[in-house]
Design an enzyme around this catalytic site. Sequence first.
Site, PDB file in Angstrom:
ATOM      1  N   HIS A 166      43.575  37.833  47.827  1.00 16.35           N
ATOM      2  CA  HIS A 166      44.149  36.703  47.098  1.00 16.35           C
ATOM      3  C   HIS A 166      45.419  37.131  46.364  1.00 16.35           C
ATOM      4  O   HIS A 166      45.635  38.310  46.079  1.00 16.35           O
ATOM      5  CB  HIS A 166      43.141  36.133  46.100  1.00 16.35           C
ATOM      6  CG  HIS A 166      42.720  37.126  45.052  1.00 16.35           C
ATOM      7  ND1 HIS A 166      43.525  37.466  43.984  1.00 16.35           N
ATOM      8  CD2 HIS A 166      41.600  37.865  44.923  1.00 16.35           C
ATOM      9  CE1 HIS A 166      42.920  38.360  43.234  1.00 16.35           C
ATOM     10  NE2 HIS A 166      41.745  38.632  43.784  1.00 16.35           N
ATOM     11  N   GLY A 167      46.235  36.164  46.018  1.00 18.99           N
ATOM     12  CA  GLY A 167      47.484  36.457  45.325  1.00 18.99           C
ATOM     13  C   GLY A 167      47.283  36.809  43.859  1.00 18.99           C
ATOM     14  O   GLY A 167      46.163  36.804  43.331  1.00 18.99           O
TER      15      GLY A 167
ATOM     16  N   GLU B 195      33.623  38.932  44.073  1.00 15.36           N
ATOM     17  CA  GLU B 195      33.958  40.298  43.662  1.00 15.36           C
ATOM     18  C   GLU B 195      32.831  40.873  42.798  1.00 15.36           C
ATOM     19  O   GLU B 195      32.061  40.133  42.167  1.00 15.36           O
ATOM     20  CB  GLU B 195      35.287  40.302  42.895  1.00 15.36           C
ATOM     21  CG  GLU B 195      35.768  41.674  42.457  1.00 15.36           C
ATOM     22  CD  GLU B 195      36.009  42.651  43.607  1.00 15.36           C
ATOM     23  OE1 GLU B 195      35.011  43.096  44.211  1.00 15.36           O
ATOM     24  OE2 GLU B 195      37.189  42.976  43.873  1.00 15.36           O
TER      25      GLU B 195
ATOM     26  N   ARG C  55      40.377  32.071  42.592  1.00 18.35           N
ATOM     27  CA  ARG C  55      41.517  32.787  43.154  1.00 18.35           C
ATOM     28  C   ARG C  55      41.368  33.000  44.656  1.00 18.35           C
ATOM     29  O   ARG C  55      42.359  33.169  45.368  1.00 18.35           O
ATOM     30  CB  ARG C  55      41.708  34.129  42.445  1.00 18.35           C
ATOM     31  CG  ARG C  55      40.509  35.084  42.471  1.00 18.35           C
ATOM     32  CD  ARG C  55      40.731  36.179  41.454  1.00 18.35           C
ATOM     33  NE  ARG C  55      39.764  37.258  41.439  1.00 18.35           N
ATOM     34  CZ  ARG C  55      38.644  37.266  40.721  1.00 18.35           C
ATOM     35  NH1 ARG C  55      38.327  36.198  39.986  1.00 18.35           N
ATOM     36  NH2 ARG C  55      37.836  38.323  40.736  1.00 18.35           N
TER      37      ARG C  55
END
Length: 203
Positions: free
Chosen positions: A11-12, A82, A60
């Site tokens: 993800h950014g 995560e 995200r």
Amino acid sequence: MSLRKLILIRHGETEGQSSIRFYGSTDVDLSDAGRAQMRRAGAALRHQAIDLWVASSQRRSWKGAQIASGGAQVRLEAGFREIHFGRWEGMTAEEIKASDPVRYEDWQNGAASFEFPGGEPRQDFRARVALGLASLMATDGHTAACVLHKGVIREIARALTGAAPDRSKPEVGGVIEVTLTATGEWVLGSRSSNPMGLEEAAA
């Protein structure tokens, strides 16, 4: 046909800077810079035939997948969240080293006994990523693009190929490809992923 290529996109950048801070279970959103990174990642993949877009349930991740896919349907895999970093959540590496130097060194040295203080046990993290990966691999199609988290991407790569990428990879907005070769071996990088004999039959 079961999946033969995974395009693993981190993800950014996020609000609070995931590029330097350890946001695991913290559900931070993409920043303006992160959304731009996802648009660039998506543009770079426009020439590829992608059968499935995948993300975790964290903002995200799924927002990044929505942007990169150009609005395609995104499948959420809860197991791809995560890891929870415990007391290290939201801290930078420098802050961790200063406040918890012994555990920091164990972590950097890859100590087998290392666990994030107060966080999710690594064995539990690997187990749930494995469940998500098994569910993903049961999907029909050839190529899946997955907008995920650094730790999850590294664990998927390790589980499939036997070796995780360099610790610095992937950077925010970065891409790692994992491909099933004609001999049935998963490898890092983009290779021919046609089943054995297909190239000969097409010749």
